[in-house]
Design a protein around this motif. Structure first.
Motif, PDB file in Angstrom:
ATOM      1  N   ARG A 141      65.451  18.949 -76.860  1.00  0.00           N
ATOM      2  CA  ARG A 141      66.085  19.093 -78.173  1.00  0.00           C
ATOM      3  C   ARG A 141      67.215  20.123 -78.187  1.00  0.00           C
ATOM      4  O   ARG A 141      67.941  20.217 -79.177  1.00  0.00           O
ATOM      5  CB  ARG A 141      65.025  19.456 -79.221  1.00  0.00           C
ATOM      6  N   TYR A 142      67.355  20.895 -77.113  1.00  0.00           N
ATOM      7  CA  TYR A 142      68.414  21.897 -77.102  1.00  0.00           C
ATOM      8  C   TYR A 142      69.803  21.263 -77.127  1.00  0.00           C
ATOM      9  O   TYR A 142      70.754  21.873 -77.648  1.00  0.00           O
ATOM     10  CB  TYR A 142      68.257  22.841 -75.909  1.00  0.00           C
TER      11      TYR A 142
ATOM     12  N   GLU B 222      57.482   8.949 -76.435  1.00  0.00           N
ATOM     13  CA  GLU B 222      57.775  10.377 -76.288  1.00  0.00           C
ATOM     14  C   GLU B 222      58.603  10.640 -75.047  1.00  0.00           C
ATOM     15  O   GLU B 222      59.597  11.392 -75.090  1.00  0.00           O
ATOM     16  CB  GLU B 222      56.467  11.171 -76.253  1.00  0.00           C
ATOM     17  N   PHE B 223      58.225  10.027 -73.924  1.00  0.00           N
ATOM     18  CA  PHE B 223      59.001  10.265 -72.706  1.00  0.00           C
ATOM     19  C   PHE B 223      60.369   9.602 -72.754  1.00  0.00           C
ATOM     20  O   PHE B 223      61.332  10.127 -72.181  1.00  0.00           O
ATOM     21  CB  PHE B 223      58.212   9.845 -71.474  1.00  0.00           C
ATOM     22  N   ALA B 224      60.479   8.490 -73.428  1.00  0.00           N
ATOM     23  CA  ALA B 224      61.806   7.892 -73.612  1.00  0.00           C
ATOM     24  C   ALA B 224      62.707   8.867 -74.360  1.00  0.00           C
ATOM     25  O   ALA B 224      63.872   9.075 -73.984  1.00  0.00           O
ATOM     26  CB  ALA B 224      61.695   6.572 -74.364  1.00  0.00           C
ATOM     27  N   ALA B 225      62.184   9.493 -75.400  1.00  0.00           N
ATOM     28  CA  ALA B 225      62.975  10.456 -76.175  1.00  0.00           C
ATOM     29  C   ALA B 225      63.285  11.700 -75.359  1.00  0.00           C
ATOM     30  O   ALA B 225      64.388  12.252 -75.440  1.00  0.00           O
ATOM     31  CB  ALA B 225      62.228  10.825 -77.455  1.00  0.00           C
ATOM     32  N   ILE B 226      62.322  12.164 -74.560  1.00  0.00           N
ATOM     33  CA  ILE B 226      62.551  13.344 -73.723  1.00  0.00           C
ATOM     34  C   ILE B 226      63.696  13.105 -72.753  1.00  0.00           C
ATOM     35  O   ILE B 226      64.648  13.896 -72.671  1.00  0.00           O
ATOM     36  CB  ILE B 226      61.268  13.725 -72.953  1.00  0.00           C
TER      37      ILE B 226
ATOM     38  N   ALA C 269      50.532  13.062 -84.490  1.00  0.00           N
ATOM     39  CA  ALA C 269      51.987  13.129 -84.418  1.00  0.00           C
ATOM     40  C   ALA C 269      52.479  12.469 -83.143  1.00  0.00           C
ATOM     41  O   ALA C 269      51.780  12.452 -82.119  1.00  0.00           O
ATOM     42  CB  ALA C 269      52.456  14.583 -84.462  1.00  0.00           C
ATOM     43  N   VAL C 270      53.671  11.941 -83.214  1.00  0.00           N
ATOM     44  CA  VAL C 270      54.374  11.402 -82.054  1.00  0.00           C
ATOM     45  C   VAL C 270      55.592  12.295 -81.868  1.00  0.00           C
ATOM     46  O   VAL C 270      56.484  12.328 -82.722  1.00  0.00           O
ATOM     47  CB  VAL C 270      54.794   9.939 -82.273  1.00  0.00           C
ATOM     48  N   PHE C 271      55.644  13.030 -80.748  1.00  0.00           N
ATOM     49  CA  PHE C 271      56.678  14.039 -80.571  1.00  0.00           C
ATOM     50  C   PHE C 271      57.941  13.459 -79.936  1.00  0.00           C
ATOM     51  O   PHE C 271      58.407  13.916 -78.888  1.00  0.00           O
ATOM     52  CB  PHE C 271      56.123  15.218 -79.781  1.00  0.00           C
ATOM     53  N   THR C 272      58.457  12.453 -80.594  1.00  0.00           N
ATOM     54  CA  THR C 272      59.771  11.940 -80.269  1.00  0.00           C
ATOM     55  C   THR C 272      60.796  12.833 -80.967  1.00  0.00           C
ATOM     56  O   THR C 272      60.455  13.779 -81.653  1.00  0.00           O
ATOM     57  CB  THR C 272      59.919  10.503 -80.771  1.00  0.00           C
TER      58      THR C 272
ATOM     59  N   ILE D 103      58.854  10.789 -90.958  1.00  0.00           N
ATOM     60  CA  ILE D 103      59.724  10.805 -89.783  1.00  0.00           C
ATOM     61  C   ILE D 103      60.794  11.846 -90.061  1.00  0.00           C
ATOM     62  O   ILE D 103      61.488  11.770 -91.082  1.00  0.00           O
ATOM     63  CB  ILE D 103      60.409   9.451 -89.521  1.00  0.00           C
ATOM     64  N   GLY D 104      60.928  12.808 -89.166  1.00  0.00           N
ATOM     65  CA  GLY D 104      61.959  13.808 -89.342  1.00  0.00           C
ATOM     66  C   GLY D 104      61.564  15.125 -88.718  1.00  0.00           C
ATOM     67  O   GLY D 104      60.443  15.281 -88.210  1.00  0.00           O
ATOM     68  N   PRO D 105      62.457  16.122 -88.748  1.00  0.00           N
ATOM     69  CA  PRO D 105      62.154  17.430 -88.161  1.00  0.00           C
ATOM     70  C   PRO D 105      60.902  18.044 -88.771  1.00  0.00           C
ATOM     71  O   PRO D 105      60.675  17.970 -89.985  1.00  0.00           O
ATOM     72  CB  PRO D 105      63.405  18.257 -88.509  1.00  0.00           C
ATOM     73  N   ASP D 106      60.076  18.647 -87.911  1.00  0.00           N
ATOM     74  CA  ASP D 106      58.855  19.345 -88.334  1.00  0.00           C
ATOM     75  C   ASP D 106      57.853  18.433 -89.031  1.00  0.00           C
ATOM     76  O   ASP D 106      57.013  18.896 -89.817  1.00  0.00           O
ATOM     77  CB  ASP D 106      59.204  20.518 -89.259  1.00  0.00           C
ATOM     78  N   ALA D 107      57.892  17.153 -88.740  1.00  0.00           N
ATOM     79  CA  ALA D 107      56.951  16.218 -89.360  1.00  0.00           C
ATOM     80  C   ALA D 107      55.510  16.620 -89.083  1.00  0.00           C
ATOM     81  O   ALA D 107      54.654  16.568 -89.974  1.00  0.00           O
ATOM     82  CB  ALA D 107      57.216  14.798 -88.855  1.00  0.00           C
ATOM     83  N   ALA D 108      55.221  17.041 -87.857  1.00  0.00           N
ATOM     84  CA  ALA D 108      53.845  17.401 -87.503  1.00  0.00           C
ATOM     85  C   ALA D 108      53.364  18.603 -88.302  1.00  0.00           C
ATOM     86  O   ALA D 108      52.203  18.654 -88.730  1.00  0.00           O
ATOM     87  CB  ALA D 108      53.753  17.691 -86.004  1.00  0.00           C
TER      88      ALA D 108
END
Length: 454
Positions: free
Chosen positions: A59-60, A183-187, A342-345, A406-411
């Motif tokens: 995310r950086y 998650e790994f696709a997003a990473i 949560a899904v950490f995408t 869906i969005g930042p800090d959803a978890a």
């Protein structure tokens, strides 16, 4: 061969087994625990924890890009995969020491060996030691499902190996549509890798609210991930610079790395379950009752090996409840409803309670409340990505049945919303709560208008 007697012997040093061992020892039980790999299990060693560290790293790029809109001039933003992995490894080693240290501090005997049942009350270790225990707990978790029936399957890596890559690939194909795959696709996409997400189904994240599934697919595509749904991998062959993937229908795709994230299965192979009379289900899962006891008296199982809800906090809760029940003499049944997840995408997705579809299937007449908006941070950065929130409400009682984001800090938001749902909160309770402004979470208490289908 030697024999040692225990009140409790735990097979598996993951989150559920470690929690059970610690709590049982706190009740005065003599406890031993065997782990053939590393204490901490999948979550700590090659799951949730290292995955979340990689998520942060990915995310950086957004942060550097967004900073310009807030007046910052960003210089060198080069990324070094080897440094990330080395730092990740140091942190995982630290956590592993803590896990094992906490066990020893409670007086639990830790054993580095593979264990299997030899019969009721008897465990054999790979170092030729035989253990006798009045109670046995199986907490061996799960393992990745591997492609085993296609040519070239040996070239495919799983979530076990992905954390140890010697270098970052330029191109990757991720196979699967569940948590780990997306998650790994997003990473990898966030780290600048040309990423394709390939799934045999029509949509990702089966079982989630349909609007969340659609919304996340749209967001991932907007971030440059190539989505190939309804696609079946039939073979992998080496080619210069990587691999050539054969797809059903005759098409081929070239990539540098293939990650299989097509699912996980209970790790029950060669545990001697039949010998001890432990019944299993069609996927190899250990069948247990509400108190986690198996069909063999005195033998229990918790966590992913039972294939109930395969989440680390659930395994921990089951392990604790087992110890309370058996050694604390306080019978505890774990409530598997209203488990937040949560899904950490990127963007993040989180949910608790019933989806719109599940609520209708259970016969509820429902009201829906929705909000889609551009987060404040995106206004100056120029990023177009939007947050989506949804409440599913029982029209008859006003009780909130489901909360989805869906969005930042959803978890972070959904963890707190889960408390409200556990307490039986009504939509009127959300409405009566003063908003915290300016925040994204305030939308949950300011959504007043029922959604009406166009």
């Amino acid at each position: 061969m030697t024999a040692t007697d225990y009140d409790l012997f735990v097979i598996g040093g993951g989150s559920g087994g470690v929690r059970a061992a610690r709590i049982a020892a706190g009740y005065g039980a003599k406890v031993g625990i065997a782990e053939s790999d590393r204490f901490g299990g999948t979550c700590v060693i090659r799951g949730c924890v290292p995955k979340k560290l990689l998520v942060y790293a990915s995310r950086y790029g957004d942060d550097f890009e967004d900073a310009r809109g807030f007046g910052w001039s960003v210089g060198d933003t080069s990324f070094d995969w080897a440094s990330l992995i080395a730092n990740k490894d140091r942190e995982i080693a630290r956590l592993e020491r803590i896990y094992e240290g906490n066990l020893k501090a409670r007086g639990v005997t830790t054993i580095a060996a593979r264990a299997r049942l030899e019969g009721p009350g008897v465990v054999a270790l790979s170092d030729a030691t035989r253990i006798k225990a009045r109670t046995i707990l199986i907490a061996t978790g799960g393992r990745p499902v591997r492609y085993g029936d296609i040519p070239g399957a040996a070239h495919i890596v799983t979530s076990n190996e992905i954390f140890e890559l010697p270098r970052l690939p330029k191109r990757i194909v991720v196979c699967g549509g569940g948590y780990i795959a997306v998650e790994f696709a997003a990473i990898f996409a966030g780290l600048g890798v040309e990423t394709t997400l390939m799934h045999r189904g029509a949509k990702i994240l089966r079982g989630f609210d349909e609007e969340l599934r659609d919304g996340l697919m749209e967001a991932l595509a907007g971030r440059g991930i190539t989505l190939r749904m309804d696609t079946v991998l039939e073979g992998v062959a080496e080619c210069p610079g990587g691999f050539n993937l054969a797809l059903r229908g005759g098409e081929t795709v070239e990539t540098e790395l293939v990650l299989s994230a097509i699912g996980r299965e209970p790790a029950t192979h060669d545990l001697g379950l039949e010998t001890a009379g432990v019944r299993t289900g069609p996927r190899g899962e250990i069948i247990v009752d509400a108190y986690s006891e198996t069909s063999a008296p005195g033998i229990y199982a918790v966590g992913d090996v039972t294939d109930r809800i395969n989440l680390t906090p659930v395994a921990i809760r089951e392990g604790h409840a087992f110890a309370d029940t058996v050694f604390g003499k306080k019978p505890v049944k774990v409530d598997h409803s209203l488990v937040p997840t949560a899904v950490f995408t990127t963007p993040e997705l989180a949910t608790v309670g019933l989806s719109e579809e599940a609520a209708r299937a259970q016969g509820f007449e429902i009201d829906l409340y929705k909000s889609r908006f551009r987060p404040m941070r995106n206004t100056l950065s120029g990023r177009e990505e939007r947050t989506f929130m949804k409440l599913v409400v029982d029209a008859a009682t006003d009780r909130v049945l489901g909360c989805h984001v869906i969005g930042p800090d959803a978890a972070e938001m959904v963890q707190m919303a889960a408390i409200a749902l556990h307490l039986g909160a009504r939509k009127a309770d959300f409405d009566a709560t003063v908003a915290l402004h300016p925040s994204a979470a305030e939308e949950f208490v300011t959504m007043r208008d029922k959604w009406v289908a166009p």
